[in-house]
Design a protein around this motif. Sequence first.
Motif: not given
Length: 110
Positions: A89-102
Amino acid sequence: MGEIMQVSEVTALLLPMFREMLNSDELRTLRLEIVPVDDWQGAALEDDDLIEHNSAIARWRIMKERGWSGGLRVDAGPVDLVRSVQSDLQDFIAESRFGWGELRGPRDLP
């Protein structure tokens, strides 16, 4: 070990982690399903279905973006199962439009 869990048990373990990792807007859009690993685009398993080690994955939709975990490691125990999905999930968030790099918590689960 031969551990087997019901889908409802796995979901109950994962939901608190999703609540910690997502903000309220993201959480409102969360759709979490457990699906067979060999049919990850197919229909979700029912709550009373049984899953064995690496026989299923968690599939989610958040803010109109889709993601999924690796095989659910039910033999590894509840903490390692949740940590494994948390990492995905962390990888997904960091690569998403809504959580880029977080980088999001929880950093240490019970």
